[in-house]
Design a protein around this motif. Structure first.
Motif, short mmCIF file in Angstrom:
data_model
loop_
_atom_site.label_atom_id
_atom_site.label_comp_id
_atom_site.label_asym_id
_atom_site.label_seq_id
_atom_site.Cartn_x
_atom_site.Cartn_y
_atom_site.Cartn_z
N UNK A 177 0.66 -1.18 -0.01
CA UNK A 177 0.01 0.03 -0.16
C UNK A 177 0.68 1.28 0.01
N UNK A 178 1.91 1.08 0.87
CA UNK A 178 2.87 2.53 0.89
C UNK A 178 3.59 2.39 -0.62
N UNK A 179 3.81 1.70 -1.29
CA UNK A 179 4.51 1.36 -2.40
C UNK A 179 3.59 2.16 -3.47
N UNK A 180 2.40 1.60 -3.54
CA UNK A 180 1.39 2.07 -4.51
C UNK A 180 0.89 3.62 -4.17
N UNK A 181 1.03 3.98 -2.92
CA UNK A 181 0.82 5.36 -2.74
C UNK A 181 1.96 6.35 -3.46
N UNK A 182 3.27 5.74 -3.10
CA UNK A 182 4.26 6.61 -3.95
C UNK A 182 4.25 6.53 -5.30
N UNK A 183 3.83 5.33 -5.86
CA UNK A 183 3.74 5.53 -7.35
C UNK A 183 2.53 6.33 -7.78
N UNK A 184 1.36 6.44 -7.15
CA UNK A 184 0.23 7.32 -7.37
C UNK A 184 0.79 8.84 -7.27
N UNK A 185 1.60 9.26 -6.14
CA UNK A 185 2.16 10.59 -6.13
C UNK A 185 3.04 10.93 -7.25
N UNK A 186 3.98 9.88 -7.78
CA UNK A 186 4.75 10.10 -8.82
C UNK A 186 4.03 10.28 -10.26
N UNK A 187 2.76 9.51 -10.39
CA UNK A 187 1.88 9.56 -11.22
C UNK A 187 1.45 10.94 -11.48
N UNK A 188 1.01 11.44 -10.33
CA UNK A 188 0.21 12.87 -10.31
C UNK A 188 1.56 13.89 -10.77
N UNK A 189 2.32 13.78 -10.14
CA UNK A 189 3.55 14.92 -10.49
C UNK A 189 4.07 14.82 -11.91
N UNK A 190 4.11 13.50 -12.37
CA UNK A 190 4.30 13.44 -13.89
C UNK A 190 3.23 14.01 -14.71
N UNK A 191 1.98 13.72 -14.42
CA UNK A 191 0.93 14.55 -15.21
C UNK A 191 0.93 15.88 -15.00
N UNK A 192 1.12 16.28 -13.97
CA UNK A 192 1.23 17.76 -13.78
C UNK A 192 2.19 18.46 -14.56
N UNK A 193 3.61 17.75 -14.41
CA UNK A 193 4.55 18.23 -15.46
C UNK A 193 4.32 18.35 -16.68
N UNK A 194 3.61 17.14 -17.28
CA UNK A 194 3.46 17.10 -18.75
C UNK A 194 2.40 18.07 -19.17
N UNK A 195 1.48 18.30 -18.23
CA UNK A 195 0.29 19.57 -18.66
C UNK A 195 0.98 20.71 -18.85
N UNK A 196 2.05 21.11 -17.68
CA UNK A 196 2.85 22.24 -17.60
C UNK A 196 3.58 22.33 -18.84
N UNK A 197 4.12 21.41 -19.32
CA UNK A 197 4.97 21.34 -20.41
C UNK A 197 4.13 21.76 -21.86
N UNK A 198 3.20 21.09 -21.67
CA UNK A 198 1.97 21.17 -22.85
C UNK A 198 1.31 22.80 -23.08
N UNK A 199 1.31 23.13 -21.80
CA UNK A 199 0.81 24.67 -21.98
C UNK A 199 1.95 25.61 -22.22
N UNK A 200 3.20 25.46 -21.96
CA UNK A 200 4.24 26.28 -22.12
C UNK A 200 4.39 26.26 -23.89
N UNK A 201 4.49 24.97 -24.21
CA UNK A 201 4.62 24.56 -25.76
C UNK A 201 3.46 25.46 -26.54
N UNK A 202 2.28 25.31 -25.90
CA UNK A 202 1.00 25.96 -26.71
C UNK A 202 1.07 27.44 -26.67
#
Length: 204
Positions: A177-202
Motif C-alpha cells: 500500500x505504501x509503495x502504491x501510494x508513492x507510485x500514485x504521487x509520482x504519477x500525479x507529479x508526472x501528469x502535472x509536469x506534462x500538462x505544464x510543459x504542454x501549456x508552455x509549448x502551446x
C-alpha cells in the motif's frame, strides 16, 4: 518481512497503470497447463537466467532484467524467472497459445515472477499447488499486459487480489500500500509536469 519485496519495490513498477492498459490474452488454465509442463532444467537452482533469456529473446531489455534477477535474486527468484522464460519459449517448442504473449513486456512479467511471487511462494509449489500456480499465472499475465480470456478487468482483478500472497500478509500488504501510494504521487507529479510543459509549448 517487507524486506522480501525490496527487489520488487526497487523496480518501481506501477500496478494501477498496468491494470488500465490490458489487452486480451490467453486463458489462465491454458497458461497454467504450459507452466505445469516446465522442463526440469529450467527448475535447477543453478539455472543461468541471463543465458536463457538470450536464447529465448534477442532484445536487450529482457537480458537486462535477467541480469538484475541473476545479480540480486535468490535461487528461487532465478527459478521463477526461468519458468517465465519457459512460458515464452514454449510457443516455439510446444505450440502457440490461443492468444500470444507480449514479448515487448517480457521483462516486467519475468521480474514479477522473480521478485514478487518467488520470494513468498517457492516456484516448486507453482507446479504442485493449483492455487499457487493460479497466482503465478495471473501475476505473469498482468505484468505481461494481458487480460485472461473469458474475464473482464473487474473479474480478473478480483481473482488476482484473492490469490496474491502479498495482499494476504499484513506487513507485506501495508508495504505494498505504501509503495502504491508513492507510485500514485509520482504519477500525479508526472501528469502535472506534462500538462505544464504542454501549456508552455502551446503558449510559445
Amino acid at each position: 518481512m517487507a524486506d522480501e519485496l525490496a527487489n520488487w519495490f526497487a523496480e518501481r513498477m506501477d500496478e494501477q497503470e498496468v491494470w488500465s492498459g490490458l489487452r486480451p490474452g490467453p486463458a489462465v488454465d491454458e497458461v497454467a497447463a504450459r507452466l505445469a509442463s516446465t522442463p526440469q532444467p529450467f527448475l535447477a537452482d543453478t539455472v543461468d537466467v541471463v543465458a536463457l533469456a538470450c536464447d529465448v529473446f534477442d532484445h536487450t531489455g529482457c537480458a537486462a532484467a535477467a541480469q538484475r534477477i541473476a545479480e540480486r535474486g535468490t535461487p528461487a527468484s532465478r527459478r521463477g524467472a526461468a519458468i517465465g522464460l519457459w512460458l515464452f519459449a514454449g510457443t516455439d517448442l510446444v505450440g502457440p497459445l490461443t492468444a500470444p504473449l507480449d514479448e515487448r513486456k517480457a521483462a516486467p512479467a519475468l521480474l514479477a515472477l522473480a521478485f514478487r511471487v518467488a520470494p513468498l511462494v517457492d516456484p516448486g509449489r507453482w507446479l504442485s499447488d493449483s492455487e499457487r500456480r493460479d497466482e503465478a499465472v495471473r501475476t505473469f499475465l498482468l505484468w505481461n499486459g494481458l487480460l485472461p480470456r473469458g474475464e473482464d478487468v473487474t473479474q480478473a482483478r478480483s481473482l488476482f487480489e484473492m490469490r496474491d500472497s502479498v495482499r494476504r500478509e499484513g506487513a507485506l500488504a501495508q508495504a505494498l500500500a505504501d509503495h502504491e501510494h508513492r507510485m500514485a504521487v509520482q504519477r500525479r507529479l508526472a501528469d502535472a509536469k506534462a500538462k505544464e510543459a504542454a501549456a508552455r509549448y502551446n503558449s510559445e
